[in-house]
Design a protein around this motif. Structure first.
Motif, PDB file in Angstrom:
ATOM      1  N   ALA A  78       0.825  -1.202   0.000  1.00 18.95           N
ATOM      2  CA  ALA A  78       0.000   0.000   0.000  1.00 18.95           C
ATOM      3  C   ALA A  78       0.861   1.254   0.000  1.00 18.95           C
ATOM      4  CB  ALA A  78      -0.926  -0.004   1.214  1.00 18.95           C
ATOM      5  N   CYS A 117      -4.783  -4.879   5.877  1.00 20.92           N
ATOM      6  CA  CYS A 117      -5.974  -4.835   5.010  1.00 20.92           C
ATOM      7  C   CYS A 117      -6.578  -3.449   4.856  1.00 20.92           C
ATOM      8  CB  CYS A 117      -7.050  -5.764   5.570  1.00 20.92           C
ATOM      9  SG  CYS A 117      -6.509  -7.467   5.762  1.00 20.92           S
ATOM     10  N   ALA A 118      -7.227  -3.269   3.722  1.00 24.27           N
ATOM     11  CA  ALA A 118      -8.139  -2.150   3.490  1.00 24.27           C
ATOM     12  C   ALA A 118      -9.564  -2.642   3.709  1.00 24.27           C
ATOM     13  CB  ALA A 118      -7.974  -1.611   2.071  1.00 24.27           C
ATOM     14  N   PHE A 120     -12.178  -2.454   1.807  1.00 23.73           N
ATOM     15  CA  PHE A 120     -12.802  -3.124   0.662  1.00 23.73           C
ATOM     16  C   PHE A 120     -12.342  -4.561   0.538  1.00 23.73           C
ATOM     17  CE2 PHE A 120      -9.031  -1.188  -1.351  1.00 23.73           C
ATOM     18  CZ  PHE A 120      -8.509  -2.264  -2.051  1.00 23.73           C
ATOM     19  N   GLU A 121     -11.130  -4.871   1.069  1.00 21.72           N
ATOM     20  CA  GLU A 121     -10.645  -6.250   1.028  1.00 21.72           C
ATOM     21  C   GLU A 121     -11.380  -7.128   2.032  1.00 21.72           C
ATOM     22  OE1 GLU A 121      -6.014  -5.829  -0.289  1.00 21.72           O
ATOM     23  OE2 GLU A 121      -6.566  -5.008   1.675  1.00 21.72           O
ATOM     24  N   LYS A 127     -15.243  -1.546  -3.611  1.00 19.85           N
ATOM     25  CA  LYS A 127     -13.925  -1.330  -4.209  1.00 19.85           C
ATOM     26  C   LYS A 127     -14.084  -0.443  -5.430  1.00 19.85           C
ATOM     27  CE  LYS A 127      -9.864  -3.657  -6.132  1.00 19.85           C
ATOM     28  NZ  LYS A 127      -9.245  -4.952  -6.515  1.00 19.85           N
ATOM     29  N   THR A 128     -13.484   0.737  -5.362  1.00 21.64           N
ATOM     30  CA  THR A 128     -13.509   1.674  -6.478  1.00 21.64           C
ATOM     31  C   THR A 128     -12.084   2.146  -6.748  1.00 21.64           C
ATOM     32  OG1 THR A 128     -13.812   3.593  -5.037  1.00 21.64           O
ATOM     33  CG2 THR A 128     -15.805   2.472  -5.807  1.00 21.64           C
ATOM     34  N   GLU A 129     -11.922   2.924  -7.801  1.00 17.99           N
ATOM     35  CA  GLU A 129     -10.601   3.491  -8.084  1.00 17.99           C
ATOM     36  C   GLU A 129     -10.134   4.344  -6.911  1.00 17.99           C
ATOM     37  OE1 GLU A 129     -10.574   5.628 -11.726  1.00 17.99           O
ATOM     38  OE2 GLU A 129     -11.221   3.911 -12.952  1.00 17.99           O
ATOM     39  N   THR A 131     -11.137   4.128  -3.586  1.00 13.05           N
ATOM     40  CA  THR A 131     -10.801   3.360  -2.378  1.00 13.05           C
ATOM     41  C   THR A 131      -9.531   2.547  -2.580  1.00 13.05           C
ATOM     42  OG1 THR A 131     -12.275   1.571  -3.111  1.00 13.05           O
ATOM     43  CG2 THR A 131     -13.207   3.223  -1.634  1.00 13.05           C
ATOM     44  N   TYR A 132      -9.313   2.076  -3.817  1.00 13.35           N
ATOM     45  CA  TYR A 132      -8.086   1.327  -4.083  1.00 13.35           C
ATOM     46  C   TYR A 132      -6.855   2.226  -3.954  1.00 13.35           C
ATOM     47  CZ  TYR A 132      -4.692  -1.660  -6.471  1.00 13.35           C
ATOM     48  OH  TYR A 132      -3.575  -2.407  -6.776  1.00 13.35           O
TER      49      TYR A 132
END
Length: 789
Positions: A78, A117-118, A120-121, A127-129, A131-132
């Motif tokens: 990350a 972890c995030a 969204f994981e 999960k979007t551009e 948030t990624y």
């Protein structure tokens, strides 16, 4: 995605096992595909105490992470990973969404004992551009190392993942709608959320005007809220949005999404200061452009709907807002849009622009106008409470919605017949109450009003039966054989008689023809024996197809000529078709044409030649087969112009004319051609069932007799006298000889008479007594003489 913690606001779920409740809901017809508990095992809060670059990668980092009981080495890629932050750590053995199990292993040659972890994981947000790009989730300083991060985030919830079935509209895919489903399953009531707010003296009418110029927007409501303060949302809103798969942004945007997930009604918040005082809703112009909230330029056409400030587009209706009126940190006054747009248009626009979203999907399924109003009031309440907003008095409303109620009248027996069960009126009342369907009951008849929130239900008893059945419990239905009236499968009467006649004629050796309904004026002028007038086409394709026929016989004559030209000598044909008169009344007819040999034996060169009596016998055979024995007769008629005056007759059924039979007049054709035509419509009357007799056990006695009679006397007249004189012992009369050259003006007719009694053997004396009586009656009544040689 339905948060059950959220549903608990509307339905009391105290003591309910949510896994078992999901099964009950599924049995009720709404498929819960998955029950997700956000309490993932082997997740802990960790603190990064060291962070160094990976020796064999330009973007990976090797971290030392304190997880409470030990320090672990974890490789992380990350962009925001660094020393000193607290994070979510998935330990070896943790199973993340997608059945992704965390294991100890090596990444680019460096050992890694877990995963940072995030959200969204972990399935906690979409999960979007964005948030990624944000990287791993950073926890607050108050997070305690080694404890459960889900509990710390307040996300310990049970999530139902629903099957988005096409049969259901938008009535259950929001939390209040799903609460009604749960309340019905559990036979409980629903408590709607708080929506009371204060209004200031300033009126929206003095600050804003609305104009709608498209039929694709039947309903549009607008409210204004000023002096809002942009900031973080309350924790419960953020947590619920996260659990439902949406990322919190700020209190104003979050409230818009929160109410959409609550009432199923998408809304749009405009920055009033950027928008101006006017809104015009219209169809987009071809090649009209707008930059949407995602920063992309979109090109529209006249099938799309746009919200404009009177000139330029500020929003693609039902799909996405425009960047030029976006709510940001400087926003103070908000204009709230809560509307209903044409669902087909929204679906097409979202698909064309590849902009499918929670809002466009809901618009595309159709909305309930009552919740459109409830949602805007709820949003005002939340903005007042959590954004410090002041709500202007009044509401701007464009309303072209049909508000007529959907009602269904039925009796319990109809429900039982559809479901195949036995419910009482009290059972139906109980099911309607748990469905939250208002009803009246009078004299055994129910009148049910379908709630407006159930836009998926049509006003018919079948839909009501389905609702009652699915909550009564399909598992409670007893398997039984179908209880339906059974009837014999058969053709319609007119089709059946056509097929019966055709089958019989084919069995008698005739061949079926199919000819055109249209014919020439010359052919149409023939065989006008029934006085029917022809329809003449105003614009015929050709002269020979300019008249609609009233008789089939001219068409059979054309067929005869065609076969004769090809050296076919024996022609036995028939046709069954409809004819039409000038009043467009149709009559079904069967026509027969016969010429040449009926039967030919090539071995001994013998044959049966077609004549009037052979054709008459075929007609009698068909009428007997149809059940009209002893009801038909033949009446001599010398005035049918197309038939030979000495060999022609009219066919009567119950003393009413149904057709003609005879030899074609020599002036029309020199050949010996025999024809008949019968109207089928009169044959569709009821007939007596055919009775079968067993073969007689006692012997018959046969007597032959011949009479010399005047040429004008018909065989039918002689037979009537014989039948009356013979009484019950006479079982059959058969003509077997006709001789004309016996005396001038006279002819000889011979009959075979059969006598029998079904109870005993007759004696010669009693037969002779009857036989002599027949001779006496015929000679005296018909001026006949007994022929002795």
């Amino acid at each position: 995605m339905i948060s059950m913690n959220w549903v608990k606001d509307y339905v009391d779920l105290t003591g309910e096992d949510l896994e078992e409740l999901a099964v009950k809901v599924t049995r009720g017809g709404l498929n819960v595909e998955d029950v997700k508990s956000l309490n993932i095992k082997n997740l802990v809060i960790g603190e990064i105490i060291e962070c160094e670059d990976h020796p064999d990668s330009d973007h990976l980092h090797v971290c030392k992470v304190n997880t409470g009981d030990t320090t672990r080495q974890i490789v992380c890629g990350a962009s925001n990973v660094r020393k000193g932050i607290k994070v979510i750590v998935a330990l070896p053995g943790a199973v993340l969404p997608g059945d992704f199990e965390i294991k100890t292993g090596k990444i680019r040659g460096v050992e890694s004992d877990g995963m940072i972890c995030a959200k969204f994981e972990l399935g906690l947000e979409e999960k979007t551009e964005e948030t990624y790009a944000a990287g791993i989730t950073e926890l607050g300083d108050d997070a305690k190392v080694g404890e459960d991060p889900i509990e710390y985030l307040g996300l310990d919830d049970t999530i139902y993942d629903l099957d988005n079935h096409k049969r259901r509209n938008n009535d259950v895919y929001y939390h209040i709608g799903f609460a009604y489903e749960v309340a019905t399953v559990l036979n409980k009531t629903v408590k709607l959320p708080e929506a009371n707010y204060s209004e200031i003296k300033d009126k929206i009418e003095d600050n804003f005007t609305l104009k709608v110029e498209t039929d694709k927007c039947p309903f549009y409501a607008a409210k204004m809220v000023k002096n809002v303060t942009i900031g973080d949302s309350p924790d419960f809103i953020k947590k619920r949005l996260t659990n439902a798969g949406m990322r919190p942004i700020n209190n104003v945007v979050d409230i818009s999404n929160y109410v959409m997930l609550e009432y199923g009604q998408p809304m749009h918040f405009f920055d009033y200061d950027k928008l101006g005082k006017n809104i015009l809703v219209r169809d987009a112009k071809d090649n009209e452009e707008i930059i949407t909230l995602d920063g992309k330029s979109r090109v529209l056409n006249n099938k799309d709907i746009v919200i404009t400030d009177g000139s330029k587009a500020v929003c693609i209706a039902g799909v996405m807002g425009g960047e030029n009126t976006e709510v940001d940190e400087s926003t103070k006054t908000i204009l709230i849009e809560s509307a209903i747009f044409d669902s087909v248009s929204i679906r097409n626009t979202a698909q064309k622009l590849d902009l499918k979203s929670e809002a466009s999907i809901r618009y595309g399924k159709g909305l309930n106008f009552e919740y459109t109003i409830d949602a805007i009031n709820r949003a005002c309440y939340l903005l007042e409470k959590y954004a410090g907003g002041e709500v202007l008095s009044g509401m701007i409303l464009h309303d072209k919605i049909d508000k007529s109620l959907k009602t269904v009248d039925f009796v319990t027996e109809q429900i039982n017949k559809i479901l195949g069960i036995v419910l009482t009126d009290d059972d139906v009342k109980a099911e309607l109450r748990r469905l939250h369907f208002e009803y009246t009951y009078l004299d055994g008849k129910f009148s049910v009003t379908i709630p407006r929130r159930r836009i998926d239900i049509d006003p018919n008893v079948q839909d009501i039966a389905e609702e009652i059945g699915r909550f009564y419990g399909y598992e409670n239905l007893v398997s039984t054989l179908p209880r339906v009236p059974i009837r014999k499968g058969e053709y319609a009467p007119d089709v059946k008689i056509r097929k019966d006649i055709s089958k019989r004629l084919r069995s008698l050796g005739l061949n079926q023809c199919l000819t055109y309904t249209l014919t020439s004026p010359e052919m149409a002028s023939m065989f006008k024996y029934d006085g029917m007038e022809n329809i003449i086409l105003p614009n015929p394709m050709s002269t020979d197809k300019s008249v609609i026929r009233t008789s089939l016989l001219p068409s059979l004559l054309n067929t005869y000529e065609y076969n004769k030209a090809r050296k076919v000598n024996d022609i036995l044909i028939y046709e069954i078709a409809k004819t039409y008169n000038v009043n467009y009344e149709e009559t079904q007819k069967v026509a027969i044409l016969m010429k040449g040999n009926y039967v030919t034996n090539s071995w001994n060169q013998s044959s049966v030649k077609v004549d009037f009596y052979l054709l008459k016998g075929i007609v009698e055979n068909v009428l007997d087969y149809l059940g009209f024995k002893n009801r038909y007769s033949f009446e001599v008629d010398k005035n049918i112009s197309e038939l030979h005056p000495g060999v022609s007759a009219r066919i009567l059924l119950d003393r009413k004319e149904i057709g003609i039979i005879g030899k074609l007049h020599p002036s029309i054709k020199k050949d010996e051609i025999y024809v008949c035509e019968i109207a089928i419509n009169p044959l569709m009357t009821s007939t007596k069932a055919i009775k079968y007799k067993e073969a007689n056990k006692y012997p018959e006695m046969v007597k032959d007799v011949a009479f010399i009679i005047d040429n004008e006397i018909t065989s039918k007249e002689i037979e009537e006298v014989i039948k009356k004189s013979g009484g019950r012992l006479l079982s059959n009369i058969e003509v077997f000889d006709l001789y004309n050259n016996i005396e001038e003006g006279k002819k000889s007719m011979a009959y075979k008479l059969t006598f029998v009694d079904s109870t005993r053997t007759l004696t010669d004396d009693e037969v002779m007594e009857v036989f002599n009586k027949i001779i006496d009656d015929v000679t005296s009544k018909m001026n006949a003489k007994l022929r002795n040689n």
